[in-house]
Write an enzyme that holds these catalytic residues in place. Structure first.
Site, short mmCIF file in Angstrom:
data_model
loop_
_atom_site.label_atom_id
_atom_site.label_comp_id
_atom_site.label_asym_id
_atom_site.label_seq_id
_atom_site.Cartn_x
_atom_site.Cartn_y
_atom_site.Cartn_z
N HIS A 107 21.71 55.47 29.64
CA HIS A 107 22.90 54.88 29.01
C HIS A 107 23.78 54.24 30.07
CE1 HIS A 107 26.69 54.55 26.88
NE2 HIS A 107 25.97 54.55 25.78
N GLY A 149 32.57 50.45 23.10
CA GLY A 149 33.88 51.10 22.98
C GLY A 149 35.04 50.12 23.07
N GLU A 204 22.35 47.50 24.83
CA GLU A 204 23.77 47.77 24.72
C GLU A 204 24.53 46.95 25.77
OE1 GLU A 204 24.42 51.81 22.63
OE2 GLU A 204 24.46 52.14 24.78
N LYS A 209 28.37 61.06 22.64
CA LYS A 209 28.97 61.10 23.99
C LYS A 209 29.62 62.47 24.20
CE LYS A 209 29.24 56.15 23.76
NZ LYS A 209 29.84 54.90 24.21
N GLU A 233 26.83 54.33 30.56
CA GLU A 233 27.85 55.22 31.16
C GLU A 233 27.23 56.09 32.24
OE1 GLU A 233 29.22 56.69 27.38
OE2 GLU A 233 30.06 54.70 26.98
N ASN A 241 25.34 58.31 18.95
CA ASN A 241 25.54 58.91 20.27
C ASN A 241 26.96 59.44 20.31
OD1 ASN A 241 25.93 59.51 22.95
ND2 ASN A 241 25.77 57.40 23.68
N SER A 258 29.97 48.83 19.65
CA SER A 258 30.96 48.60 18.58
C SER A 258 30.33 48.31 17.22
CB SER A 258 31.95 47.50 18.98
OG SER A 258 32.67 47.90 20.15
P1 13P Z 1 30.51 52.31 20.66
O1 13P Z 1 29.77 52.23 19.34
O2 13P Z 1 31.62 53.31 20.64
O3 13P Z 1 30.88 50.97 21.16
O4 13P Z 1 29.44 52.90 21.71
C1 13P Z 1 28.20 52.33 21.81
C2 13P Z 1 27.32 53.18 22.65
O5 13P Z 1 27.52 53.28 23.85
C3 13P Z 1 26.25 53.95 22.00
O6 13P Z 1 25.40 54.52 22.93
#
Ligand code: 13P
Length: 244
Positions: A90, A168, A162, A6, A92, A4, A208
């Site tokens: 997601h 992150g 997740e 983002k 976010e 992903n 992560s």
């Molecule tokens: P990270 O791997 O940067 O922690 O992000 C995970 C994520 O949100 C994947 O959709």
């Protein structure tokens, strides 16, 4: 194994990524490999993966087919350009853009109706884990966002667990913590859709994931794949994750 991206990379960066990435994963023929790119980079990504086993996904979609919805992108628009997958719900989007379990269900149904394969995200926030309500949160998200699918629709989705506190932050859930949540989700699937559907379903872990922790995570019984943010941006690190 899904990446992903983002809100990272331009179209030029996208082409450059695949030039390096595709040779690295050419022999990984026993797994699905997906990159979920920003909307405007999808054509560059789809052109770049042509002739390879790598597939491309979007990061969101609107549930309407077309209409006066300024700024939105629909399922038919995504399928028309050769996009195969789409992330839905997601954390976010839940946190910053008002996504709810009800809209997750609508987007997932719309994605399926238009031939896209949804990766539906669930996961608890830090305070929810600390207050002991992880399973209650997962159940609410499952009941509101996933249980409303028909068995036929359910068979086409992947679920991504997740934990928001691991996204992150560099704080990966330990393989044991992730496994516990995955097993709980698999149990919810058994209750709603039955044993066979649960055994066949794919539950990805996200938060992560890095080249040095992917093997232990993927070694867990109920972890069937990974949804990778930061470490999917570099060909070498995502290549190592795919090939773990
Ligand atoms: P990270 O791997 O940067 O922690 O992000 C995970 C994520 O949100 C994947 O959709």
């Amino acid at each position: 194994m899904a990446g992903n991206w983002k809100m990272y990379k331009t179209a030029g960066d996208t082409t450059a990524f695949f030039e390096k990435f595709l040779p690295l994963v050419a022999s990984a023929t026993d797994r699905d490999i997906v990159i979920c790119a920003p909307y405007v980079n999808l054509p560059a990504a789809i052109a770049a993966v042509s002739g390879s086993r790598v597939e491309v996904g979007a990061q969101n979609l609107y549930w309407g087919k077309e209409g006066a919805f300024t700024g939105e992108i629909s399922g038919p628009m995504l399928t028309a350009i050769g996009c195969k997958w789409v992330i839905v719900g997601h954390s976010e989007r839940r946190q910053f853009f008002g996504e709810t379990d009800a809209t997750v269900l609508k987007r997932t149904q719309a994605a399926l109706e238009h031939g896209l394969l949804p990766i539906v995200c669930v996961g608890e926030r830090l305070e929810e884990r600390e207050s002991g309500s992880t399973e209650a949160v997962l159940k609410t998200q499952f009941d509101g966002g996933i249980a409303g699918l028909t068995p036929e629709q359910f068979s086409k989705i992947a679920i991504a667990y997740e934990p928001v506190w691991a996204i992150g932050t560099g704080k990966t859930a330990t393989p044991e913590i992730a496994q516990q949540a995955h097993a709980y989700i698999r149990g919810l699937i058994v209750e709603k859709f039955g044993e066979a559907a649960a055994a066949a379903s794919r539950i990805l872990y996200g938060g992560s994931v890095k080249p040095d922790n992917v093997k232990n995570l993927m070694g867990q019984t109920d972890i069937d794949g990974a949804l990778v943010g930061g470490a999917s941006l570099e060909p070498a690190s995502f290549g190592a994750i795919v090939n773990h």
